[in-house]
Design a protein around this motif. Sequence first.
Motif, PDB file in Angstrom:
ATOM      1  N   SER A 265       8.019  -5.329   0.911  1.00  0.00           N
ATOM      2  CA  SER A 265       7.378  -4.515  -0.119  1.00  0.00           C
ATOM      3  C   SER A 265       8.014  -3.136  -0.224  1.00  0.00           C
ATOM      4  O   SER A 265       8.746  -2.691   0.674  1.00  0.00           O
ATOM      5  CB  SER A 265       5.890  -4.349   0.195  1.00  0.00           C
ATOM      6  OG  SER A 265       5.701  -3.407   1.251  1.00  0.00           O
ATOM      7  N   GLU A 266       7.727  -2.476  -1.315  1.00  0.00           N
ATOM      8  CA  GLU A 266       7.999  -1.040  -1.394  1.00  0.00           C
ATOM      9  C   GLU A 266       7.175  -0.364  -0.306  1.00  0.00           C
ATOM     10  O   GLU A 266       6.004  -0.694  -0.115  1.00  0.00           O
ATOM     11  CB  GLU A 266       7.585  -0.510  -2.769  1.00  0.00           C
ATOM     12  CG  GLU A 266       7.707   0.988  -2.925  1.00  0.00           C
ATOM     13  CD  GLU A 266       7.125   1.473  -4.234  1.00  0.00           C
ATOM     14  OE1 GLU A 266       6.541   2.582  -4.252  1.00  0.00           O
ATOM     15  OE2 GLU A 266       7.227   0.748  -5.241  1.00  0.00           O
ATOM     16  N   ILE A 268       4.840   2.236   1.731  1.00  0.00           N
ATOM     17  CA  ILE A 268       3.822   3.260   1.488  1.00  0.00           C
ATOM     18  C   ILE A 268       4.119   4.423   2.435  1.00  0.00           C
ATOM     19  O   ILE A 268       4.143   4.242   3.648  1.00  0.00           O
ATOM     20  CB  ILE A 268       2.415   2.715   1.747  1.00  0.00           C
ATOM     21  CG1 ILE A 268       2.077   1.610   0.744  1.00  0.00           C
ATOM     22  CG2 ILE A 268       1.364   3.834   1.674  1.00  0.00           C
ATOM     23  CD1 ILE A 268       0.751   0.909   1.018  1.00  0.00           C
ATOM     24  N   SER A 280       6.708   4.769   7.473  1.00  0.00           N
ATOM     25  CA  SER A 280       6.799   4.001   6.234  1.00  0.00           C
ATOM     26  C   SER A 280       6.100   2.678   6.480  1.00  0.00           C
ATOM     27  O   SER A 280       6.501   1.919   7.368  1.00  0.00           O
ATOM     28  CB  SER A 280       8.259   3.766   5.831  1.00  0.00           C
ATOM     29  OG  SER A 280       8.915   4.986   5.578  1.00  0.00           O
ATOM     30  N   GLN A 303      -2.318  -2.000  -3.351  1.00  0.00           N
ATOM     31  CA  GLN A 303      -2.268  -0.986  -2.289  1.00  0.00           C
ATOM     32  C   GLN A 303      -1.156   0.025  -2.548  1.00  0.00           C
ATOM     33  O   GLN A 303      -1.329   1.220  -2.295  1.00  0.00           O
ATOM     34  CB  GLN A 303      -2.055  -1.661  -0.926  1.00  0.00           C
ATOM     35  CG  GLN A 303      -2.896  -2.897  -0.648  1.00  0.00           C
ATOM     36  CD  GLN A 303      -4.327  -2.778  -1.129  1.00  0.00           C
ATOM     37  OE1 GLN A 303      -4.961  -1.747  -0.952  1.00  0.00           O
ATOM     38  NE2 GLN A 303      -4.828  -3.833  -1.753  1.00  0.00           N
ATOM     39  N   ILE A 304      -0.038  -0.458  -3.062  1.00  0.00           N
ATOM     40  CA  ILE A 304       1.062   0.458  -3.373  1.00  0.00           C
ATOM     41  C   ILE A 304       0.676   1.400  -4.509  1.00  0.00           C
ATOM     42  O   ILE A 304       0.980   2.598  -4.488  1.00  0.00           O
ATOM     43  CB  ILE A 304       2.328  -0.346  -3.730  1.00  0.00           C
ATOM     44  CG1 ILE A 304       2.834  -1.089  -2.488  1.00  0.00           C
ATOM     45  CG2 ILE A 304       3.414   0.562  -4.296  1.00  0.00           C
ATOM     46  CD1 ILE A 304       3.976  -2.040  -2.774  1.00  0.00           C
ATOM     47  N   LYS A 305      -0.031   0.851  -5.490  1.00  0.00           N
ATOM     48  CA  LYS A 305      -0.472   1.687  -6.622  1.00  0.00           C
ATOM     49  C   LYS A 305      -1.468   2.746  -6.150  1.00  0.00           C
ATOM     50  O   LYS A 305      -1.445   3.891  -6.616  1.00  0.00           O
ATOM     51  CB  LYS A 305      -1.109   0.804  -7.696  1.00  0.00           C
ATOM     52  CG  LYS A 305      -1.537   1.558  -8.942  1.00  0.00           C
ATOM     53  CD  LYS A 305      -2.077   0.608 -10.003  1.00  0.00           C
ATOM     54  CE  LYS A 305      -2.479   1.371 -11.261  1.00  0.00           C
ATOM     55  NZ  LYS A 305      -3.014   0.462 -12.306  1.00  0.00           N
ATOM     56  N   TYR A 307      -2.014   3.857  -2.837  1.00  0.00           N
ATOM     57  CA  TYR A 307      -1.618   4.714  -1.719  1.00  0.00           C
ATOM     58  C   TYR A 307      -0.132   5.040  -1.688  1.00  0.00           C
ATOM     59  O   TYR A 307       0.307   5.824  -0.846  1.00  0.00           O
ATOM     60  CB  TYR A 307      -1.967   4.031  -0.389  1.00  0.00           C
ATOM     61  CG  TYR A 307      -3.411   3.646  -0.256  1.00  0.00           C
ATOM     62  CD1 TYR A 307      -4.407   4.617  -0.103  1.00  0.00           C
ATOM     63  CD2 TYR A 307      -3.804   2.306  -0.274  1.00  0.00           C
ATOM     64  CE1 TYR A 307      -5.731   4.251   0.028  1.00  0.00           C
ATOM     65  CE2 TYR A 307      -5.127   1.938  -0.143  1.00  0.00           C
ATOM     66  CZ  TYR A 307      -6.095   2.914   0.007  1.00  0.00           C
ATOM     67  OH  TYR A 307      -7.409   2.554   0.126  1.00  0.00           O
ATOM     68  N   GLY A 308       0.669   4.447  -2.583  1.00  0.00           N
ATOM     69  CA  GLY A 308       2.117   4.577  -2.501  1.00  0.00           C
ATOM     70  C   GLY A 308       2.673   5.869  -3.035  1.00  0.00           C
ATOM     71  O   GLY A 308       1.950   6.827  -3.345  1.00  0.00           O
ATOM     72  N   ARG A 309       3.977   5.865  -3.172  1.00  0.00           N
ATOM     73  CA  ARG A 309       4.717   7.076  -3.519  1.00  0.00           C
ATOM     74  C   ARG A 309       4.259   7.695  -4.829  1.00  0.00           C
ATOM     75  O   ARG A 309       4.155   8.913  -4.961  1.00  0.00           O
ATOM     76  CB  ARG A 309       6.210   6.713  -3.602  1.00  0.00           C
ATOM     77  CG  ARG A 309       7.151   7.876  -3.516  1.00  0.00           C
ATOM     78  CD  ARG A 309       8.579   7.360  -3.555  1.00  0.00           C
ATOM     79  NE  ARG A 309       8.801   6.342  -2.541  1.00  0.00           N
ATOM     80  CZ  ARG A 309       9.232   6.618  -1.306  1.00  0.00           C
ATOM     81  NH1 ARG A 309       9.481   7.865  -0.969  1.00  0.00           N
ATOM     82  NH2 ARG A 309       9.424   5.647  -0.446  1.00  0.00           N
TER      83      ARG A 309
END
Length: 318
Positions: A265-266, A268, A280, A303-305, A307-309
């Motif tokens: 995944s990308e 977080i 990371s 979750q990326i949306k 808590y992510g970058r």
Amino acid sequence: MSLTERAEHTFGGGWTEIKLNAVSDYLNFYTRALQARPSPANPFETWYIDAFAGTGDRTVERHAGSLFTPGPGVMERVRLEGSARRAIAIDPPFRHLAFIEKDPNRFAALESLKTEFPNRDIHCVQGDANDELRNIFTSGPWVQSGRSGLQRAVVFLDPYGMSVRWDTLRQLANTQRADVWYLFPLHAALRQLSHNHTALDAGKRGALNEVFGTADWEEHFYNFNVPQTNLFDFTAAATPARSADPDKVERFAAGRLKTIFKFVSEPIPILTRHKLRQFSLFLLSGNPQPKAISLITKGVTAQIKKYGRQSLPLHRVR
């Protein structure tokens, strides 16, 4: 005084909650998605495996009172649910839960969860996480005759420093049936990459070889083509210049993980109180099936949306 009181596990801050929330949210998605697969009459046997479980709880210090309380206020110690307790509370529940902890005091507190939840299949294991993960995935219920193909797991790797071995990651990828949340020690790896190339001793090299699974990091993070400044000085050796920052280390780590996992995944970004990237958080899977990858992608995207970058101001991610 109880075992849990004697073995408080004090660590983290707001960044710890982000990490635990992201994993917990995915666990809720995971058990709901798999509860009737491959069929309602014969569903998967779900596992949650916490490789660095601690005591099951964590203790934090925070200011008591409110903004309207006169005076400087006092600090209070508050016990919060750790990753193990959060996993026990997931509904639909995991069929099997395995908690690994090396420290004897923390392990003694962790074992009390079995008494507290007598109707759950909870396995508490004391030992090195790398060794015990290998044991879990090569023996016992995981490989039982006639059911091994139905075993599915989520593994949480929240290591102390750079303590996850590359062969452990490779083994988890090779199961093709485990989703792995891996808190990559970004800051620790960056610290081992000495600005002074001559300071890369055997200990630093060994640690970096293990965390990246290769020795190629040296050519990636150091420029050995430093131009000679004195045309008449043939004895002075140019010192390789370091070229490493959090972004570059993170990209290199992601590239290495992609050599053994089918899905990476990308990450977080997990920030400290000083707004610097400490870790990371990756979700990994060795499952090669398109349907499985589609489901994993769906689960981690939320979750990326959240808590992510992209959820952080740009100046905070550095």
